[in-house]
Design a protein around this motif. Structure first.
Motif, short mmCIF file in Angstrom:
data_model
loop_
_atom_site.label_atom_id
_atom_site.label_comp_id
_atom_site.label_asym_id
_atom_site.label_seq_id
_atom_site.Cartn_x
_atom_site.Cartn_y
_atom_site.Cartn_z
N GLU A 1 0.99 -1.11 0.07
CA GLU A 1 0.00 0.13 0.15
C GLU A 1 0.94 1.25 -0.17
O GLU A 1 0.58 2.22 -0.59
N ALA A 2 1.99 1.06 0.61
CA ALA A 2 2.74 2.45 0.83
C ALA A 2 3.43 2.50 -0.61
O ALA A 2 3.53 3.93 -0.88
N VAL A 3 3.87 1.63 -1.28
CA VAL A 3 4.57 1.78 -2.67
C VAL A 3 3.31 2.60 -3.63
O VAL A 3 3.64 3.43 -4.36
N ALA A 4 2.03 1.89 -3.43
CA ALA A 4 0.87 2.56 -4.14
C ALA A 4 0.93 3.85 -3.74
O ALA A 4 0.49 4.68 -4.64
N ALA A 5 0.58 4.27 -2.47
CA ALA A 5 0.48 5.60 -2.07
C ALA A 5 1.60 6.57 -2.83
O ALA A 5 1.42 7.66 -3.00
N ALA A 6 2.79 6.07 -2.63
CA ALA A 6 4.15 6.84 -3.14
C ALA A 6 3.73 7.09 -4.59
O ALA A 6 4.23 8.19 -4.77
N ALA A 7 3.21 6.27 -5.22
CA ALA A 7 3.25 6.33 -6.74
C ALA A 7 2.22 7.40 -6.83
O ALA A 7 2.19 8.15 -7.89
N LEU A 8 1.25 7.62 -6.33
CA LEU A 8 0.11 8.51 -6.33
C LEU A 8 0.70 9.80 -6.20
O LEU A 8 0.25 10.73 -6.74
N GLN B 1 1.71 13.60 -8.95
CA GLN B 1 1.50 14.98 -8.63
C GLN B 1 2.70 15.58 -8.75
O GLN B 1 2.64 16.88 -8.88
N CYS B 2 3.96 15.30 -8.70
CA CYS B 2 5.24 16.02 -8.70
C CYS B 2 5.49 16.57 -10.03
O CYS B 2 5.15 15.77 -11.08
N PRO B 3 6.23 17.54 -10.18
CA PRO B 3 6.42 18.10 -11.42
C PRO B 3 7.25 17.05 -12.33
O PRO B 3 7.06 16.92 -13.52
N GLU B 4 8.14 16.48 -11.83
CA GLU B 4 8.86 15.37 -12.63
C GLU B 4 8.30 14.09 -12.60
O GLU B 4 8.73 12.96 -13.51
N ALA C 1 7.78 13.73 1.35
CA ALA C 1 9.00 13.42 2.45
C ALA C 1 8.63 12.07 3.03
O ALA C 1 9.51 11.15 2.97
N LEU C 2 7.24 12.03 3.37
CA LEU C 2 6.87 10.66 4.09
C LEU C 2 6.88 9.50 3.15
O LEU C 2 7.54 8.62 3.40
N ALA C 3 6.23 9.86 1.76
CA ALA C 3 6.39 8.69 0.92
C ALA C 3 7.91 8.43 0.55
O ALA C 3 8.30 7.16 0.44
N ASP C 4 8.92 9.28 0.45
CA ASP C 4 10.33 8.89 0.23
C ASP C 4 10.93 8.25 1.26
O ASP C 4 11.64 7.26 1.17
N ALA D 1 13.37 9.11 -6.83
CA ALA D 1 14.01 10.06 -7.45
C ALA D 1 12.97 11.43 -7.69
O ALA D 1 13.18 12.48 -7.54
N VAL D 2 11.72 10.82 -8.00
CA VAL D 2 10.74 11.95 -8.31
C VAL D 2 10.45 12.64 -6.81
O VAL D 2 10.08 13.95 -6.76
N LEU D 3 10.36 12.13 -5.90
CA LEU D 3 9.74 12.34 -4.76
C LEU D 3 10.94 13.15 -3.87
O LEU D 3 10.45 13.94 -2.99
#
Length: 143
Positions: free
Chosen positions: A52-59, A63-66, A89-92, A127-129
Motif C-alpha cells: 500500500e505504501a508503494v502504491a501511495a508513493a506512486a500516487l 503529482q510531482c513536476p517530474e 518526504a513521508l513517501a520517500d 528520485a521523483v519524490l
C-alpha cells in the motif's frame, strides 16, 4: 499476495488499497495515504503495509513536476485530491524503509529480473519524490 507485475498497483494488496481510496470520501483520501505511509515508516518487524505504501508513493509522485502516472490501470479510478507537499518526504521515507528491509517485500521476488524491475520502480519513485536540492542565488558580478 497475488502479484502479476512490478508496478506500484500490480498486486492484490495495492489494488485493494486503490479500491479503498475510490470508496473513501474525497476529503478522506489524503488521510488514508498519510496513515499508510506513517505506519510503514514506524513499523517494527514485518512491513505489513509495504504494498500500500508503494502504491501511495506512486500516487504522490504522479503529482510531482517530474512525476508521471506510470501504468495505473489497477490504481484508483477516481481522481485524487491535490496532496499536501509534506507527503513527498513521508513517501520517500517509507520507500527507503521498504527498500532497505531485506526480509520484507524485496525477499518475495522469485525471478531476479522481476526483483531488479521492482527495485527500479522504487528508485524512480524516490528520485521523483526527493525534494529538489536547495538553489543558491548567484550574484551578477560585473567587471
Amino acid at each position: 499476495m497475488g502479484t502479476w507485475g512490478t508496478g506500484p498497483f500490480d498486486n492484490d494488496t495495492a489494488a485493494d488499497f486503490a479500491n479503498a481510496l475510490d470508496d473513501a470520501e474525497p476529503e478522506a483520501r489524503e488521510a488514508l495515504i498519510r496513515h499508510v505511509l506513517i505506519r510503514t515508516i514506524d513499523a517494527t518487524g514485518y512491513l505489513t503495509e509495504a504494498e500500500e505504501a508503494v502504491a501511495a508513493a506512486a500516487l504522490i509522485a504522479a503529482q510531482c513536476p517530474e512525476g508521471d502516472p506510470d501504468d495505473m490501470s489497477y490504481g484508483p479510478e477516481t481522481p485524487m485530491p491535490v496532496f499536501s507537499s509534506d507527503l513527498r518526504a513521508l513517501a520517500d521515507e517509507a520507500l527507503a524503509r521498504i527498500a532497505s528491509d531485506e526480509d520484507g517485500p524485496a525477499s518475495n521476488w522469485v525471478d531476479p529480473e522481476d526483483w531488479k524491475q521492482w527495485q527500479a520502480v522504487l528508485t524512480r519513485l524516490r528520485a521523483v519524490l526527493a525534494p529538489p536540492p536547495p538553489s543558491i542565488a548567484l550574484f551578477d558580478v560585473q567587471p
